[in-house]
Motif scaffolding. Structure first.
Motif, PDB file in Angstrom:
ATOM      1  N   PRO A  95       0.811  -1.254   0.005  1.00  0.00           N
ATOM      2  CA  PRO A  95       0.014   0.021   0.104  1.00  0.00           C
ATOM      3  C   PRO A  95       0.894   1.161  -0.045  1.00  0.00           C
ATOM      4  CG  PRO A  95      -0.095  -1.167   2.208  1.00  0.00           C
ATOM      5  CD  PRO A  95       0.737  -1.961   1.315  1.00  0.00           C
ATOM      6  N   GLU A 146       0.851   4.177   1.694  1.00  0.00           N
ATOM      7  CA  GLU A 146       1.521   4.548   2.861  1.00  0.00           C
ATOM      8  C   GLU A 146       2.621   3.742   3.367  1.00  0.00           C
ATOM      9  OE1 GLU A 146      -2.298   2.667   4.175  1.00  0.00           O
ATOM     10  OE2 GLU A 146      -2.138   3.480   1.963  1.00  0.00           O
ATOM     11  N   MET A 147       2.589   2.390   3.141  1.00  0.00           N
ATOM     12  CA  MET A 147       3.749   1.919   3.685  1.00  0.00           C
ATOM     13  C   MET A 147       4.982   1.987   2.745  1.00  0.00           C
ATOM     14  SD  MET A 147       3.598  -2.179   4.701  1.00  0.00           S
ATOM     15  CE  MET A 147       5.013  -2.902   4.862  1.00  0.00           C
ATOM     16  N   ARG A 179       5.614   4.940   1.548  1.00  0.00           N
ATOM     17  CA  ARG A 179       6.221   6.258   2.006  1.00  0.00           C
ATOM     18  C   ARG A 179       6.864   5.989   3.151  1.00  0.00           C
ATOM     19  NH1 ARG A 179       1.403   9.181   3.244  1.00  0.00           N
ATOM     20  NH2 ARG A 179       1.538   8.137   5.133  1.00  0.00           N
TER      21      ARG A 179
END
Lengths: 260, 381
Positions: free
Chosen positions: A116, A118-119, A121
C-alpha cells in the motif's frame, strides 16, 4: 540456512572480447554474510565480473549461480525474484533522471504491486533517513543533487527491497574522505541490522581494509588469491605487492591491521 | 484456552497464547518483504485488529528474520507507537529505534493558483530567450567567418567535409525514395484530370512548376530537418552530458568555430544539392507515371520541360535549399548547446529542434514566395 551455503557460485568462467581474453578459468564462491572485495588493476575485468554476476553480460564459458540458481537459464519468474533479492549500487548512481529522489526509491517498491502507498512512503523515508539524506531533498530531481548525494540516494534505492545481496561498484569513488568514512559506517550498521552479503569492487584501500571480510584479487586474467586481508598481503605476487604494499597501501593497512 | 477455535488465532505469522493469565501474541516466521509478498495486506489488517487490545503482550523474539518492510508493517499495526507490553530482541530494537526517528514525507509542491498566467508568461519569455539565443549564435558564427577569412589556415575543412558526407551523401537514398513516390502520386492525380479536357501536354508544366519551385525544396528541407537536424542536436546534447563541450572550452576552442560553423556551412552546401537531386528524381517519377497513365511520351516530356519551366525557378529552388540548410543547422545547434546534462532535457531539446526547424522551413518558403512572386512565372493573358 547454514553459513556454508554459497550465495554466489562462479565456476570455470571464461570471458573473451573478440580475441582479447579477460578472464581465464575463474572460480569463486561467496558465502552468506560476507563482505567480499574484488580488487585488481584497471582492465583486469572486475566490473565485467560484477556485471556477469548481475546477469548484464554473459561469459563465453562457465556458470554463475546466484542463491542456488543459474543466472542465465532460469525462467522469467525466477529471474525476477532473484533480481528482487539483490540490490545494486552503480558507479555513477544510475538514478532515473526523469524521477525525483522520492520516486526513484519508491519505483522498485511500487513495481512489486503488493504494497500500500502509505507503507511505501514510510519505507522510502526510512531508507532516506538511513543514508542520512534530509527529508526536504525528497522532491529534488537527480540533476539538482551533488555527487555524494547521488551516491547515497542510489544506495537507498539499492536497499529499497531489503535485499540479501548487495553489489557495490566503486562505492566510495568520487566521495570526499568524510563522506567515504560515513559510507563505511553506514555499511557496517546495515550489516548489523540486516543479514546482508556484500560484493564490492573498489580501489579505495581504506574502505577495503575497513569493511571487507574477504578479498579476492584478479590479475593476469585469473583469480590469483582470495582470503583475509592479513593473509593476502603475505602472498608474493607482483600485483599484490604493488597494490597493497606501495606507500599508500602501507598507510591504509597500518591503520586497519594494527589497530583492532 | 489455547487456540480457542477462532480461525485467526493461529496462522503462520502469529500464535495467540495465554501465559500466566496474560494474553500474549507471539509473532513467528519471517517478516521480510520476500516472505510476506501477497499475504502482506491480510497480515497487516489482522495485526491491526490485535493491536486494539491494550493489555496484549507482544512477543517478537520468535521472529526468524525481520527486515524494514516487516518492521514497518508491525509498526503501522501498532499505530506508530510501541505497545505497553513488548518483548523484543536487540537487533529488532535497533530497527524500531530507526522507525521512531523517521521523518514524515514532505508534501509535494502544490501548483500556484496563477499557474496558467505564469506558464503563459514563461512561454513568452522563453520564446524571446530562444530568439535572442539564435541571433547571438548567428552573430558569433559571422564573427568566426571574418576570423577565418583572416586566418584561412584555420578553416575546419575536415569537419565541413564530414558534415557534407553525413547530411548530403547519406541523405540521398531517403530523399530519392520520397521524391520519386510524390512525383508519381502528383502526376497520377493531375494527369487524369487534364486528360478529361484533352490538355495532356500541360502535365509537364504542372509537374515542372510545382516540383522544381515548391515541392522539391520543401520535401528535401523537411526530410533533412528531421534527419540531420535531430542528429546534430542530439550530438551536441550528448557532448554536453559527457562534458566534452566543457573540455573544448577549457582548451580554448570555441564551440561556434569548431562545432557550429562546419555544420552550417556543410548543410548550406549539401542542401541545394539534395534539393536538385530530390527535384530530379520526383520529375522522373512524374514523367514515368504520365507515360504509363495517359501515354504521354517521356521523350516529349523531357524536351518540352525547358520551355514549360523558366530556369529562374531552378535557382529559386536551390536558393531556398541554401537558406533552409543553414537555418536548420543553426536551429539544431542552438537547441543542442542548450541541452542540460540529463536524459529528459535531451529528448525535449531534440523534439523542440525538429519542430522549430520544420516550422522555420515553411516560413522561409512563404517569404520566398512573396519576394519572388514576379520571377519565373508565366502569367497568362
Amino acid at each position: 540456512m547454514s553459513n556454508n551455503d554459497p550465495i554466489i557460485e562462479i565456476e570455470g568462467l571464461y570471458t573473451r572480447f573478440g580475441s582479447h581474453v579477460i578472464h581465464e578459468n575463474i572460480s569463486l564462491s561467496v558465502y552468506r554474510g560476507e563482505i567480499l572485495a574484488l580488487v585488481g588493476g584497471s582492465g583486469s575485468g572486475k566490473t565485467t565480473l560484477l556485471r556477469q554476476m548481475l546477469g548484464l553480460e554473459t561469459p563465453a564459458q562457465g556458470s554463475v549461480k546466484i542463491l542456488g540458481h543459474s543466472r542465465y537459464d532460469c525462467g522469467l519468474e525466477l529471474s525476477r525474484s532473484l533480481r528482487n533479492r539483490s540490490g545494486v549500487l552503480f558507479q555513477q548512481g544510475a538514478l532515473f533522471s526523469a524521477l525525483n529522489v522520492y520516486d526513484n526509491i519508491a519505483l522498485p517498491l511500487r513495481e512489486l504491486h503488493c504494497l500500500p502507498e502509505e507503507m511505501i512512503r514510510d519505507l522510502v523515508m526510512l531508507k532516506l533517513g538511513m543514508v542520512e539524506v534530509a527529508a526536504e531533498h525528497a522532491n529534488k530531481m537527480p540533476a539538482e543533487l551533488s555527487g555524494g548525494m547521488i551516491k547515497r540516494v542510489a544506495l537507498a534505492r539499492a536497499l529499497a527491497l531489503d535485499p540479501e545481496l548487495l553489489f557495490l561498484d566503486e562505492p566510495t569513488a568520487g566521495l570526499d574522505p568524510a563522506l567515504s568514512e560515513s559510507f563505511v559506517k553506514l555499511i557496517q550498521t546495515l550489516r548489523q541490522e540486516l543479514t546482508l552479503t556484500i560484493i564490492m569492487v573498489t580501489h579505495d584501500l581504506d574502505t577495503l581494509a575497513a569493511i571487507s571480510t574477504r578479498v579476492a584479487v584478479l590479475a593476469d586474467q585469473r583469480l590469483v588469491a582470495s582470503g583475509k586481508l592479513a593473509d593476502i598481503i603475505k602472498i608474493d605476487h607482483p600485483f599484490i605487492k604493488d597494490f597493497f604494499l606501495g606507500e599508500r597501501g602501507r598507510n591504509a593497512l597500518r591503520n586497519a591491521l594494527t589497530l583492532p | 484456552m489455547l487456540s480457542s477455535n477462532r480461525s485467526d488465532d493461529t496462522s503462520p505469522w502469529y500464535q495467540m497464547i495465554v501465559e500466566e493469565n496474560v494474553p500474549c501474541i507471539k509473532l513467528t516466521g519471517s517478516y521480510t518483504l520476500a516472505a510476506l509478498d501477497q499475504e502482506l495486506r491480510k497480515v497487516s489488517t489482522r495485526l491491526t485488529r490485535f493491536a486494539a487490545q491494550s493489555d496484549l503482550h507482544w512477543d517478537l523474539t520468535g521472529i526468524q528474520q525481520m527486515d524494514h518492510a516487516g518492521a514497518i508493517l508491525i509498526w503501522r499495526a501498532w499505530g506508530m507507537h510501541r505497545p505497553a507490553y513488548l518483548s523484543i530482541r536487540p537487533e529488532q530494537e535497533r530497527l524500531f529505534a530507526h522507525l521512531e526517528k523517521v521523518h514524515p514525507a514532505p508534501k509535494p509542491v502544490r501548483r500556484d493558483i496563477l499557474w496558467p498566467i505564469l506558464t503563459l508568461g514563461r512561454r513568452y519569455f522563453l520564446f524571446w530567450d530562444h530568439l535572442i539565443g539564435i541571433i547571438t549564435l548567428s552573430g558569433q558564427v559571422l564573427l568566426n567567418v571574418f576570423y577565418l577569412i583572416k586566418h584561412p589556415n584555420q578553416i575546419p575543412l575536415r569537419e565541413i567535409s564530414a558534415n557534407l558526407f553525413r547530411t548530403g551523401a547519406q541523405a540521398l537514398s531517403i530523399t530519392a525514395l520520397v521524391g520519386f513516390l510524390i512525383g508519381i502520386v502528383l502526376s497520377y492525380l493531375s494527369s487524369e484530370q487534364l486528360h478529361t479536357y484533352g490538355a495532356d501536354v500541360f502535365i509537364v508544366n504542372i509537374l515542372g512548376m510545382s516540383i522544381i519551385r515548391e515541392l522539391g525544396p520543401m520535401l528535401a528541407a523537411i526530410l533533412v530537418a528531421g534527419r540531420s537536424g535531430s542528429s546534430m542536436t542530439a550530438q551536441l546534447g550528448v557532448m554536453r552530458v559527457t562534458e566534452e563541450l566543457d573540455a573544448l572550452t577549457v582548451m580554448g576552442i570555441p564551440h561556434s568555430l569548431r562545432l557550429v560553423l562546419p555544420k552550417i556551412i556543410g548543410l548550406g552546401i549539401a542542401m541545394p544539392l539534395v534539393v536538385l537531386w530530390t527535384s530530379a528524381i520526383a520529375m522522373l517519377g512524374g514523367i514515368l507515371a504520365a507515360d504509363l497513365q495517359i501515354g504521354l511520351n517521356y521523350q516529349y516530356s523531357l524536351s518540352s520541360l525547358p520551355d514549360a519551366v523558366p530556369v529562374a525557378n531552378l535557382w529559386i529552388g536551390m536558393g531556398k535549399g541554401v537558406v533552409c540548410g543553414m537555418v536548420i543547422a543553426l536551429i539544431a545547434c542552438h537547441f543542442g548547446l542548450r541541452i542540460k546534462p540529463n536524459t529528459e532535457s535531451l529528448g525535449e531539446g531534440t523534439t523542440n529542434s525538429v519542430v522549430t526547424s520544420i516550422t522555420a522551413v515553411i516560413f522561409i518558403d512563404a517569404i520566398f514566395a512573396i519576394i519572388f512572386s514576379n520571377v519565373g512565372l508565366k502569367i497568362a493573358g
